[in-house]
Design a protein around this motif. Sequence first.
Motif, short mmCIF file in Angstrom:
data_model
loop_
_atom_site.label_atom_id
_atom_site.label_comp_id
_atom_site.label_asym_id
_atom_site.label_seq_id
_atom_site.Cartn_x
_atom_site.Cartn_y
_atom_site.Cartn_z
N ASN A 158 168.36 71.86 -27.26
CA ASN A 158 168.19 72.50 -26.59
C ASN A 158 167.31 71.83 -24.99
O ASN A 158 168.27 71.67 -23.90
N GLU A 159 166.32 72.02 -25.15
CA GLU A 159 165.96 71.55 -24.04
C GLU A 159 164.54 69.59 -24.29
O GLU A 159 163.69 70.34 -25.04
N ASP A 160 164.62 69.18 -23.40
CA ASP A 160 163.81 68.19 -23.78
C ASP A 160 162.30 67.91 -23.11
O ASP A 160 162.65 68.61 -21.39
N PRO A 161 161.41 67.95 -23.92
CA PRO A 161 160.17 68.30 -22.55
C PRO A 161 159.73 67.54 -21.46
O PRO A 161 159.59 68.34 -20.80
N VAL A 162 159.91 66.50 -21.90
CA VAL A 162 159.58 65.70 -20.36
C VAL A 162 160.00 64.08 -20.32
O VAL A 162 160.98 64.17 -21.46
N THR A 163 161.59 63.97 -19.56
CA THR A 163 162.23 62.87 -19.44
C THR A 163 162.08 61.89 -18.67
O THR A 163 162.34 62.13 -17.19
N GLY A 164 161.63 60.99 -19.73
CA GLY A 164 161.71 59.91 -18.26
C GLY A 164 162.99 58.98 -18.13
O GLY A 164 163.17 58.40 -16.38
N ALA A 165 164.43 59.14 -18.68
CA ALA A 165 165.07 58.33 -18.19
C ALA A 165 166.01 59.34 -17.09
O ALA A 165 166.90 58.71 -15.98
N THR A 166 165.98 60.88 -17.02
CA THR A 166 166.67 60.90 -15.33
C THR A 166 165.74 60.71 -14.29
O THR A 166 166.44 60.85 -13.77
N HIS A 167 164.85 60.37 -14.47
CA HIS A 167 163.46 60.49 -13.14
C HIS A 167 164.03 58.90 -13.18
O HIS A 167 163.40 58.39 -11.94
N THR A 168 164.99 57.69 -13.85
CA THR A 168 165.61 56.91 -13.26
C THR A 168 166.62 56.97 -11.88
O THR A 168 167.07 56.34 -10.97
N PHE A 169 166.92 58.33 -12.00
CA PHE A 169 167.67 58.42 -10.95
C PHE A 169 167.17 59.62 -9.54
O PHE A 169 167.65 59.81 -8.57
N LEU A 170 166.59 60.22 -10.33
CA LEU A 170 165.35 61.53 -9.32
C LEU A 170 164.76 60.89 -8.30
O LEU A 170 164.38 61.34 -7.98
N THR A 171 164.04 59.44 -8.99
CA THR A 171 162.89 58.80 -8.25
C THR A 171 163.73 59.36 -6.90
O THR A 171 162.96 59.23 -6.24
N GLY A 172 164.40 57.79 -6.91
CA GLY A 172 165.40 57.98 -5.40
C GLY A 172 165.64 58.95 -5.06
O GLY A 172 166.10 58.86 -3.62
N TYR A 173 166.77 59.50 -5.80
CA TYR A 173 167.25 60.74 -5.22
C TYR A 173 166.15 61.96 -3.69
O TYR A 173 165.69 62.19 -2.93
N TRP A 174 164.61 62.17 -4.80
CA TRP A 174 163.84 62.62 -3.99
C TRP A 174 162.42 61.94 -3.01
O TRP A 174 162.58 62.39 -1.86
N ALA A 175 162.70 60.36 -3.14
CA ALA A 175 162.09 59.43 -2.12
C ALA A 175 162.79 59.65 -0.84
O ALA A 175 162.17 59.25 -0.23
N LYS A 176 164.46 59.23 -0.91
CA LYS A 176 165.18 59.55 0.72
C LYS A 176 164.75 60.82 0.94
O LYS A 176 165.07 60.98 2.19
N LYS A 177 164.87 61.64 0.23
CA LYS A 177 165.23 63.11 0.61
C LYS A 177 164.04 63.75 0.85
O LYS A 177 163.96 63.86 1.81
N LEU A 178 162.34 63.93 0.45
CA LEU A 178 161.49 63.83 1.19
C LEU A 178 160.83 62.00 1.56
O LEU A 178 159.12 62.60 2.88
N SER A 179 161.11 61.19 1.76
CA SER A 179 160.59 59.73 2.95
C SER A 179 159.64 59.56 2.48
O SER A 179 158.38 58.98 3.08
N LYS A 180 159.74 59.76 0.88
CA LYS A 180 158.50 58.70 0.27
C LYS A 180 158.67 58.10 -0.76
O LYS A 180 159.64 58.14 -1.65
#
Length: 262
Positions: free
Chosen positions: A199-221
């Motif tokens: 149902n829910e994964d506690p911590v998910t490294g694979a999702t951060h393969t695209f969340l990292t770039g998404y938030w880096a652009k959004k937050l300019s970091k």
Amino acid sequence: MVDSFTSEPFKGNPAGVCLLDKPLSNDFMQSIAIEVNLSETAFVQDQGDYFSIRYFSPIMEIPLCGHATLASAKVLFDQNQDVNEIHFKTAEGLELQAYRNGEKVSLKFPNYGIVDRDAPQALLYAMGIDSILNSAYNYENLELMIELEDADELRNLQPDFDAMKASISDINGVVVTAKSNQPDFDFESRYFWPWSGGNEDPVTGATHTFLTGYWAKKLSKTKLRAFQCSARTGVLELEVLSEEQILITGDARIILSGEMTI
């Protein structure tokens, strides 16, 4: 058994790590993953200059799993104190690098992109979501991303998982994310995957393969700290290295070790 993305036992995301002395069939590995019954079990075998690694949930083989890669690297580093770098190769030929980083482990992973995709209204209704800021899709992991405005709303979601499965069928999971309102973190997320794991994964490294770039652009970091606000919680340190690669760093605790008598 290793708790990944945490320094505390019984937090983060537990992964099984099976170190193989010979290849196993897909059915055999799937049976072991069902027996271990964690979100993922990694099967690792020394191939000389690299380690092959495959990931199985209790339901199916998964193309990429960050927390099980972190767990595998932690076990191998623990067994080989003089080794500071490990190379993995997944079943799809993706090459991953793990580095000893003090007591932590750093993983060099691909920097994946996303494309616009609408979230079905029935899915949002099943998750208790009234409005969103954005929705998108990652082809490599077959995952839908939904961004909310409020991190508190994210933490309080109580999805109807049967209704989620009925609302859409061509994805492996849904990651819901929001800008953090905690001073130590840049963004937060939760990952729901009743289609392919639990149902829910506690911590998910694979999702951060695209969340990292998404938030880096959004937050300019280029360097970010992420909090996965599941019940077990987890912390990920992230860095955009290039358009092709990111670095994911986290703690891990080996909880249990033994030998399977099969």
